[in-house]
Scaffold this active site. Structure first.
Site, PDB file in Angstrom:
ATOM      1  N   CYS A 156       0.960  -1.200   0.102  1.00 57.28           N
ATOM      2  CA  CYS A 156      -0.050   0.013   0.184  1.00 57.28           C
ATOM      3  C   CYS A 156       0.981   1.241   0.104  1.00 57.28           C
ATOM      4  O   CYS A 156       1.662   1.516  -0.951  1.00 57.28           O
ATOM      5  CB  CYS A 156      -0.948  -0.026   1.331  1.00 57.28           C
ATOM      6  SG  CYS A 156      -2.276   1.094   1.132  1.00 57.28           S
ATOM      7  N   ASP A 213      -9.371  -3.193  -7.124  1.00 55.95           N
ATOM      8  CA  ASP A 213      -8.822  -2.269  -6.205  1.00 55.95           C
ATOM      9  C   ASP A 213      -9.656  -0.840  -6.353  1.00 55.95           C
ATOM     10  O   ASP A 213      -9.330  -0.226  -7.463  1.00 55.95           O
ATOM     11  CB  ASP A 213      -7.229  -2.068  -6.337  1.00 55.95           C
ATOM     12  CG  ASP A 213      -6.448  -1.399  -5.141  1.00 55.95           C
ATOM     13  OD1 ASP A 213      -7.315  -0.393  -4.462  1.00 55.95           O
ATOM     14  OD2 ASP A 213      -5.436  -1.613  -4.857  1.00 55.95           O
ATOM     15  N   HIS A 245      -7.962  -4.125  -3.086  1.00 55.45           N
ATOM     16  CA  HIS A 245      -6.698  -3.602  -2.374  1.00 55.45           C
ATOM     17  C   HIS A 245      -6.522  -4.580  -1.183  1.00 55.45           C
ATOM     18  O   HIS A 245      -7.352  -5.073  -0.514  1.00 55.45           O
ATOM     19  CB  HIS A 245      -6.998  -2.353  -1.902  1.00 55.45           C
ATOM     20  CG  HIS A 245      -6.004  -1.536  -1.445  1.00 55.45           C
ATOM     21  ND1 HIS A 245      -4.893  -1.104  -2.388  1.00 55.45           N
ATOM     22  CD2 HIS A 245      -5.322  -1.028  -0.111  1.00 55.45           C
ATOM     23  CE1 HIS A 245      -3.875  -0.510  -1.839  1.00 55.45           C
ATOM     24  NE2 HIS A 245      -4.461  -0.508  -0.313  1.00 55.45           N
TER      25      HIS A 245
END
Length: 276
Positions: A156, A213, A245
């Site tokens: 991330c 995502d 995600h």
């Protein structure tokens, strides 16, 4: 940490002893890697303005281990990131995750993502690169790490940093960026984003992304792919069509076991292929 001077900061934050409060409850699929055969725990990384808390794990016997920098999500160096370090140590790496938000605040104790984001937004890329340079230097001076076999991986927020640090430090042998943001506004804190350095990248980076995502549109992934075509890095991007995600985060509902395991296998092969 409101009274930080330019000359010195005191690292009052300590590494998390569990999972970040903002991502409770923990998924039943959480992976726990034991410490058997390892040296694992907190260390301090000397930096220009103080000491940086970090978590490191390595095999208990031997030396000259390849080094992997493990870059946190926005939730800090909590139990999941520490466990990933132990997974690398089981593979024969010296893995180290520095707490890169320590000057701005301790995000592991915050219970809301809305509280965390303003803190993370204040972390300058230049500060992160300097701290990672210091972490590499620490690994070298430890007498256990072989920085000629240096790798980086991040998740991330750390996925974005993985691309950018690979551009900053040409001595990195290989990187694997997990669902890191590729585009964004250029600010004093974030003057460049991965798409801005794609064409000049020299370090081979493998990008692992989810087709579902909602925070990273596929058109930005394609933009990155296009930019990489003119680089000498031989970087690649894999998109898992059905993954959301944070599909590697086994402690969260977003975890997707099949894609996570495939990505982990690809990471290991990528590091080996490129000498890390």
């Amino acid at each position: 940490m409101n009274k930080i001077t330019r000359r010195k900061f005191i690292a009052t934050a300590s590494l998390a002893t569990g999972f970040a409060l903002a991502v409770q409850p923990i998924s039943a699929q959480v992976i726990t890697t034991d410490r058997q055969g390892l040296v694992a725990g907190a260390v301090k990384i000397p930096v220009q303005d103080g000491e940086l808390p970090a978590y490191r794990a390595l095999p208990a016997t031997g030396d000259n281990f390849p080094v992997v920098l493990v870059i946190q999500e926005i939730f800090g160096v909590h139990e999941h990131i520490q466990d990933i370090c132990r997974r690398f140590a089981k593979l024969g790496y010296l893995a180290i995750a520095p707490e890169l938000f320590v000057r701005q605040g301790d995000v592991t104790k915050l219970s809301s993502i809305d509280e965390i984001r303003p803190i993370v937004a204040k972390v300058p890329d230049a500060q992160v690169f300097s701290d990672l340079d210091a972490t590499v230097n620490w690994a070298k001076k430890s007498g256990k790490g072989n920085i000629d076999r240096l790798a980086i991986t991040g998740f991330c927020w750390g996925g974005r940093i993985t691309w950018l640090y690979a551009g900053h430090n040409p001595n990195v042998k290989a990187g694997v960026a997990w669902y890191g943001r590729l585009v964004g506004d250029k600010t004093e804190v974030t003057p460049q984003h991965p798409v801005d350095i794609a064409s000049t990248l020299k370090v081979p980076v493998l990008g692992l992304y989810g087709g579902k995502d909602t925070g990273i549109p596929l058109n930005t992934v394609e933009q990155m792919r296009e930019g990489l075509k003119s680089s000498s890095s031989k970087s690649e991007i894999i998109v898992y069509p059905d993954a959301p995600h944070a599909f590697f985060a086994d402690y969260r509902p977003s975890y997707r076991e099949t894609e996570a395991k495939d990505g982990w296998e690809r990471l290991q092969a990528w590091f080996k292929q490129h000498g890390a």
